[in-house]
Design a protein around this motif. Structure first.
Motif, PDB file in Angstrom:
ATOM      1  N   ILE A 186       8.150  33.917 -37.785  1.00  0.00           N
ATOM      2  CA  ILE A 186       8.838  33.939 -36.984  1.00  0.00           C
ATOM      3  C   ILE A 186       9.125  33.825 -35.403  1.00  0.00           C
ATOM      4  O   ILE A 186       7.761  32.736 -35.385  1.00  0.00           O
ATOM      5  CB  ILE A 186       9.292  35.298 -36.879  1.00  0.00           C
ATOM      6  CG1 ILE A 186       7.665  35.917 -35.638  1.00  0.00           C
ATOM      7  CG2 ILE A 186       8.693  36.351 -38.021  1.00  0.00           C
ATOM      8  CD1 ILE A 186       7.408  37.576 -35.849  1.00  0.00           C
ATOM      9  N   LEU A 187      10.347  33.083 -34.439  1.00  0.00           N
ATOM     10  CA  LEU A 187      10.533  32.547 -33.786  1.00  0.00           C
ATOM     11  C   LEU A 187       9.871  33.982 -33.020  1.00  0.00           C
ATOM     12  O   LEU A 187       9.674  34.513 -32.568  1.00  0.00           O
ATOM     13  CB  LEU A 187      11.711  32.619 -33.519  1.00  0.00           C
ATOM     14  CG  LEU A 187      12.907  31.266 -34.347  1.00  0.00           C
ATOM     15  CD1 LEU A 187      14.054  31.727 -33.614  1.00  0.00           C
ATOM     16  CD2 LEU A 187      12.102  30.065 -33.736  1.00  0.00           C
ATOM     17  N   ARG A 188       8.216  32.906 -31.798  1.00  0.00           N
ATOM     18  CA  ARG A 188       7.854  33.618 -30.989  1.00  0.00           C
ATOM     19  C   ARG A 188       7.135  32.615 -29.658  1.00  0.00           C
ATOM     20  O   ARG A 188       7.231  31.526 -30.099  1.00  0.00           O
ATOM     21  CB  ARG A 188       6.882  33.809 -31.368  1.00  0.00           C
ATOM     22  CG  ARG A 188       5.414  33.580 -32.036  1.00  0.00           C
ATOM     23  CD  ARG A 188       4.600  34.344 -32.406  1.00  0.00           C
ATOM     24  NE  ARG A 188       4.250  35.178 -33.773  1.00  0.00           N
ATOM     25  CZ  ARG A 188       4.794  36.341 -33.679  1.00  0.00           C
ATOM     26  NH1 ARG A 188       4.669  37.190 -32.566  1.00  0.00           N
ATOM     27  NH2 ARG A 188       4.917  37.266 -34.980  1.00  0.00           N
ATOM     28  N   PRO A 189       7.778  33.836 -28.772  1.00  0.00           N
ATOM     29  CA  PRO A 189       7.207  32.443 -27.792  1.00  0.00           C
ATOM     30  C   PRO A 189       5.185  32.248 -27.406  1.00  0.00           C
ATOM     31  O   PRO A 189       4.529  32.818 -28.383  1.00  0.00           O
ATOM     32  CB  PRO A 189       7.516  33.537 -26.569  1.00  0.00           C
ATOM     33  CG  PRO A 189       7.482  34.697 -26.750  1.00  0.00           C
ATOM     34  CD  PRO A 189       8.045  34.837 -28.061  1.00  0.00           C
ATOM     35  N   LYS A 190       5.009  30.748 -27.624  1.00  0.00           N
ATOM     36  CA  LYS A 190       3.481  30.519 -26.948  1.00  0.00           C
ATOM     37  C   LYS A 190       3.380  30.183 -25.646  1.00  0.00           C
ATOM     38  O   LYS A 190       4.273  29.523 -25.372  1.00  0.00           O
ATOM     39  CB  LYS A 190       3.524  29.276 -28.168  1.00  0.00           C
ATOM     40  CG  LYS A 190       1.851  28.573 -28.520  1.00  0.00           C
ATOM     41  CD  LYS A 190       1.326  29.423 -29.255  1.00  0.00           C
ATOM     42  CE  LYS A 190      -0.040  29.257 -29.334  1.00  0.00           C
ATOM     43  NZ  LYS A 190      -0.737  29.630 -29.997  1.00  0.00           N
TER      44      LYS A 190
END
Length: 1246
Positions: free
Chosen positions: A938-942
């Motif tokens: 899923i789209l998640r900040p890193k």
């Protein structure tokens, strides 16, 4: 007395030693045996050597020799000579034969000055020293250019052992350069060896030193060897052609590369001449350029003079014309195109190298100038002659050499010779990979059985490697594992398998591997003959006999549950597999149920002894018949249960006079036609004319299973091998003239359950599966207690049991499978009676796991109605192929995931179109293979936390903190800093955020800034967290309470307490100082002292001292020390002699056997002794045992003890005296035990 240990004596007086030989020469190994005409065997790599063209074996009395002719590289092996039980190993090392006229060096000549210097210049080239001035004049013609004097090896990549080859490189004089070669050893049977060469023959291993460093590393995870050659402080004469060779058993690979060395761009106009004698590394170097002329006539073409002059005149011309860059001109001269000298005998020569696969044919061809000339073919310098494999042809100007059915022995250097001219080549024979034709099969054996794993490979005599759970197997001293070769068949033999042998076994070849699993079960005891019921008359003998499968199993006999003890009438015997119970002179009290129970096994064998007593009584009166039963009726307690296949025996006591007629009926009621009866038998008792006698009439069914036996007072109904249809209510009717009586007996037949239906595979994993089945339709009359599950490979014939205890559930997870292999499953049902037949096999399936989640899902671009996504392949794919990726999105506030496209996509990027402007969407990507979808990405900040921030960040009070942490996320995420759960205030610390990173800034740190700082990066409802720890340290406080504990001689004992404030970091130690009261100058006694107490020594008597202590931490010393309040005076005292006191030594020790008992084998009828020695204080008490029974009071044995030597004398032993003897020594401090086995052999062998 204890027997002395035997010393191993070598059979050799003179042993062969390791030798070195040059290729093409012969070598002789000599050995001398102790005995004449001893049988001697020579081996090479554990294989016997036979005399032939290659080897000559000679023997003269006790002198033996092995001669190896025409030594080649293949002969560099480990050899052995064997005589009797002695084996001596030695090695043959083969050195490469240098080419004619070749020098040790293959580099450019170093320019030497024309001077009277007494020390010639020593070049610093790491590969080889430059030739001396005397050698230059003689060899300069041949060594210009240097790299052409020794042409590099032209062998090409034949087997592909390199995963990374060294590449050609360039370096400036004085700089360093490294060449790297990597070899994958996963398919190799032996560790690879590497050699580095300069030119063709110069081995650089002996040149390692200041300018050349060789290094080797091994990565266990990837099984890759890395070989490095580093050249340090490069010189101009290091330039040239290099070669790297790697070899492993019968595999070989090589690679050529070039090194170019550039001169410095700084022009040196003046040089100094010096010759130092200080012994440093550069001593002896000469710099002659100061003697050169500073200018030369511009009209003279020095280049033209050099190009036409011989090499021996180069230095002289350089001096005459003031040339300072002679090396540069030599490099230019080397790069000139050299006019090749045309051969007069050959029009077309052999290629530098040829390659052929093993077993194939190759033809070497040359074209000669004269069609009538004869040519000679040489192999490794030896002339060849035509044979069936070597064919010489001459067609016009062409000359051919054909080699049929090439073998590894044909891997050699070949030469075509015409007069004095010759052309050479090298032939490399490539051995094809060894493939596995027949794979290993899983096996399940009983403990103690012999196990054989068999595989078949594609080539006879190939080498294979066996592994168990990843560990290589070798032939150890215990001969646990044996390896057998039979043509293409290879066998791994395990003698007497045990539980420790369970595991996965793998066989590896150069072309693949095969793995199988071994499971070992405990042996189950089988009954070959059970005991049977007996009916014995008075005074007769009753013998119960049974036979089991294991001769070593002992057992116990019971009579009505009470253990039977042998006496004058009762005898118990055990011979081999047969156990007997014999009762002589049978009496009425011997009538009972007898049971035999094997030790260590959960079952028993039972039978009944019936005592037959005949009495003749005359009773004139008549009694009505009566049935005496205690289990009549149809209640659960009165039901008789019998196992299917066993014997059903109903013993009914009856009375009546005259003897009644007995009728047995199965069914609800009796009728005259017996149509409803399944079994009906009748027994009649009648009287004879003169005396009352017993008449027995037996009526059986057609199949002979049912019969009746009637005795006085009893009627016995028996069914042999009860079946399921025998279950029901049995009625017994007794009649005589005085009346009749009836009784009903309820019989229940129980059996093993029916097999379950074919199991179904619910799901599969990487090395597991979940199988489910339905219970059997019939449980055999007893509840199902569990199931047994088995599996096998589809192409195998062996089923492997997965559980040994019944599994109660109908869903089972099978593990330890091999990913990508087809399997089948089947199930057995188990009740208290036994195990059913197996179910049908399940549908074949392949264990395979979903891939890991795709990596790095991110948004590349966003528009009003579309979004661009990118991701990377999953880290783990598995054995199944990746079928594609599925992209889905979900609107905020809903749980429904909508596919972005129909089906799957093979790409790792996608533009999702047709989206509604203003919607908030969540995207996810899943990878699909045969096992299904992976976990979603899923789209998640890193957050990319720098490595230095993953540990505690330590700063001093007053320092500045400036932490930059990059992150990734679109759209721009929300960044929040917090400390101890509270958001940071601008007054406490400053933060600054951008689209790609965030900064935490503290201008002047204080102790309160210490703690854990949490960073939160959030996009919508998805967030990423990271934390850093900040530690602000300061100077420590002063130590506390420095006191003087004691003063003696020259010493003072001090003690203090740690400071209250450690400066927010660990106290690294203390600094202890002293000062004389007269001068008050402070001197350090201890620095970085870790303890809080110390002893200050070497003080001067008669002086007074003050002491102080500083605390030390990471920042430094404490601002103030802790001092003693008063001075300490060191008095002058006299010396008082104190005599030493000695503690009496305690010699008490526990018993210990210094020489143990030794196993012995003696002959019956001759006295035998067992000896051992023991020590112990106080003297231990000694007791002898036989088979753990005390024999101290036995007259047959005599025990002797003298000076710690213990002897047990057995007088005229017989075979029954054999067994395990034990000597036990005991005193107050412990005990010791020594055991041995005594075997008594018969005096005469039959």
């Amino acid at each position: 007395m204890p027997e002395p240990a035997k010393k191993t004596v070598s059979a050799f007086v003179k042993k062969p030693k390791t030798q070195e030989a040059v290729e093409g020469s012969s070598v002789v190994f000599e050995a001398q045996t102790e005995k004449r005409d001893a049988k001697v065997k020579w081996q090479c790599n554990s294989k016997d050597i036979v005399s032939g063209d290659k080897y000559t074996i000679a023997a003269d009395g006790n002198q033996h020799s092995l001669t190896i002719k025409d030594v080649s590289k293949e002969d560099a092996n480990t050899y052995a000579v064997i005589a009797a039980s002695s084996k001596v190993k030695f090695e043959l090392k083969v050195e490469t034969k240098p080419a004619e006229g070749s020098d040790e060096s293959s580099v450019e000549p170093t320019v030497q000055p024309v001077t009277s210097s007494t020390e010639p210049e020593q070049a610093e080239a790491p590969p080889a020293a430059a030739p001396s001035q005397e050698e230059n004049s003689a060899t300069a013609q041949d060594t210009l250019p240097a790299d052409e004097a020794q042409p590099p090896d032209t062998r090409q990549d034949l087997t592909g052992l390199f995963t990374e080859k060294p590449q050609s490189g360039e370096v400036t004089v004085g700089e360093n350069i490294m060449f790297v070669a990597k070899v994958n050893a996963e398919s190799l049977l032996k560790k690879p060896t590497v050699k580095w060469f300069k030119g063709k023959w110069m081995d650089l291993a002996s040149k390692s030193g200041k300018h050349l460093q060789l290094k080797e590393t091994y990565d266990r995870s990837t099984k890759v060897y890395t070989f490095e050659m580093q050249i340090v402080d490069a010189k101009a004469n290091f330039a040239g052609a290099y070669r790297c060779e790697v070899a492993s058993r019968d595999k070989f690979d090589s690679c050529n590369f070039e090194l170019t060395v550039h001169e410095n761009q700084v022009l040196l106009f003046f040089y100094c001449f010096f010759s130092s004698s200080d012994g440093n590394e550069d001593s002896g170097e000469l710099d002659f350029s100061g003697l050169l002329k500073k200018s030369h006539d511009p009209d003279v073409d020095v280049w033209n003079i050099l190009s036409h002059a011989p090499a021996s005149e180069f230095e002289k011309i350089a001096f005459q014309h003031g040339i300072t860059d002679l090396r540069g001109m030599l490099k230019r001269l080397k790069k000139m195109k050299k006019e090749e000298k045309k051969s007069e005998a050959f029009l077309k020569k052999l290629d530098p190298a040829y390659q052929v696969s093993k077993g194939h044919k190759i033809k070497l061809a040359v074209e000669v100038a004269n069609a009538d000339v004869d040519v000679k073919w040489l192999k490794n310098g030896q002339e060849m002659h035509p044979t069936g494999r070597y064919i010489f042809e001459s067609v016009g100007n062409m000359r051919y050499l054909t080699i049929n059915n090439c073998s590894l022995a044909d891997d050699a250097a070949y030469c075509c010779l015409i007069g004095e001219e010759k052309c050479t080549t090298e032939l490399f024979v490539k051995e094809p990979p060894v493939n596995i034709l027949k794979s290993l099969e899983d096996q399940m054996v009983m403990k103690g059985d012999r196990v054989e794993f068999v595989c078949e490979v594609s080539e006879e005599g190939a080498n294979v490697k066996w592994e168990k759970d990843g560990v290589e197997l070798t032939r150890d001293e215990s001969f646990k594992y044996r390896f057998k070769k039979d043509g293409c068949k290879h066998v791994l033999i395990i003698n007497e398998a045990s539980k420790e042998d369970c595991g996965h076994y793998k066989v590896k070849t150069s072309g693949g591997d095969s793995m199988a699993e071994l499971m070992v079960q405990e042996k189950q005891l089988e009954v070959y003959q059970s005991i049977a019921d007996l009916t014995v008359k008075a005074k007769d003998q009753a013998v119960f006999k049974c036979e089991v499968s294991d001769e070593t199993v002992r057992g116990t006999w019971y009579k009505n549950g009470v253990e039977v003890q042998p006496d004058a009438r009762v005898n118990i015997s055990h011979i081999g597999r047969i156990h007997k119970l014999t009762i002589d002179d049978v009496k009425p009290e011997d009538e009972a149920d007898y049971t035999f129970v094997p030790d260590g096994h959960a079952f028993n064998l039972s039978a009944k002894l019936n005592f037959l007593e005949v009495k003749i009584d005359y009773v004139p009166r008549q009694d009505p018949p009566k049935i005496h039963l205690d289990c009549m009726g149809r209640t659960a307690d009165s039901t008789i249960v019998v196992v299917a296949g066993n014997k059903l025996r109903l013993d009914v006591p009856i009375t009546g006079d005259p003897a009644p007629t007995v009728v047995w009926i199965k069914g609800e009621k009796v009728n005259s036609s017996h149509e409803t009866c399944v079994h009906q038998v009748a027994c009649l008792l009648a009287h004879c004319d003169s005396v009352l006698c017993l008449v027995l009439q037996v009526i059986t069914e057609e199949n002979g299973r049912v019969h009746v036996e009637t005795t006085k007072g009893h009627c016995i109904f028996t069914i042999e091998g009860a079946e399921r249809q025998d279950e029901g209510v049995y009625s017994v009717i007794v009649r005589n003239p005085a009346g009749e009586d009836t009784a009903e007996i309820n019989v229940k037949v129980v059996d093993v359950p029916d097999p379950p239906l074919a199991p179904k595979i619910l799901s599969v994993g990487e090395d597991s599966c979940v199988v489910q089945w339905d219970p059997p339709q019939f449980d055999g009359g007893q509840p199902i207690i569990g199931y047994v599950v088995e599996r096998k490979k589809l192409k195998s014939y062996r089923w492997m049991r997965l559980n040994f205890d019944p599994y109660t559930d109908t869903t089972f997870e099978a593990k330890r499978m091999i990913e990508g292999v087809l399997y089948e499953m089947r199930v057995y049902a188990v009740n208290s009676i036994g195990m059913s037949r197996h179910s049908p096999a399940s549908q074949p399936f392949v264990p395979v796991a979903p891939t890991s989640e795709p990596l790095g899902l991110r948004v590349e671009d966003v528009s009003d109605t579309s979004i661009s996504l990118k991701w990377r392949r999953p880290e783990r794919i598995g054995s199944a192929e990746l079928e594609g990726y599925g992209v889905e999105y979900c609107k905020e506030g809903t749980d429904e995931w909508i596919p972005a496209i129909e089906g799957l996509t093979d790409r790792t990027a996608m533009i999702v179109k047709g989206l509604t402007t203003g919607d908030k969407l969540q995207f996810r990507v899943r990878a699909y293979n045969m096992a299904g979808p992976s976990a979603p990405a899923i789209l998640r900040p890193k957050i990319w936390l720098p490595r230095n921030l993953r540990q505690t960040l330590i700063k001093k009070v007053g320092d500045t903190v400036n932490v930059v942490i990059p992150f990734q996320g679109k759209p721009r995420p929300k960044v929040t800093w917090s400390k101890d759960g509270e958001v940071l205030s601008p007054q406490f610390a400053s933060t600054r955020n951008s689209e790609v990173d965030t900064i935490l800034f503290i201008r002047k740190t204080e102790r309160k800034h210490s703690g854990k700082y949490d960073l939160q990066v959030q996009i919508e409802n998805v967030e990423a967290m990271a934390a850093i720890t900040l530690q602000i340290v300061d100077l420590p406080g002063s130590p506390l309470d420095l006191t003087v504990l004691d003063t003696w001689g020259f010493n003072v004992a001090l003690e203090w307490k740690p400071p209250k404030d450690n400066g927010n970091c660990e106290i690294a130690g203390y600094n202890v100082q002293k000062a004389d009261k007269k001068t008050m100058e402070w001197f350090t006694v201890f620095d970085q002292y870790r303890r809080t107490h110390c002893v200050v020594s070497d003080l001067i008597m008669g002086n007074e001292y003050f002491f102080r202590v500083f605390a030390i931490n990471l920042v430094g010393f404490s601002p103030e020390p802790c001092c003693t309040k008063d001075s300490v005076f060191i008095p002058k005292t006299g010396i008082v002699y104190k005599p030493p006191s000695y503690k009496e030594h305690d010699f008490s020790t526990a018993p210990k056997f210094t020489h143990p008992l030794v196993n012995r084998s003696v002959i019956a009828g001759y006295n035998a002794t067992l000896s051992c020695s023991v020590r112990g204080i106080p003297k231990p008490k000694v007791t002898w045992y036989k088979n753990k029974m005390d024999i101290s009071q036995e007259a047959k044995y005599r025990m002797l003890s003298k000076q710690g030597v213990l002897t047990l004398e057995i007088r005229k032993p017989c075979p029954f005296d054999g067994g395990v003897y034990m000597c036990k020594a005991v005193n107050d401090f412990g005990e010791a035990i020594a055991e041995c086995k005594l075997e008594v052999r018969c005096k005469y062998l039959v």
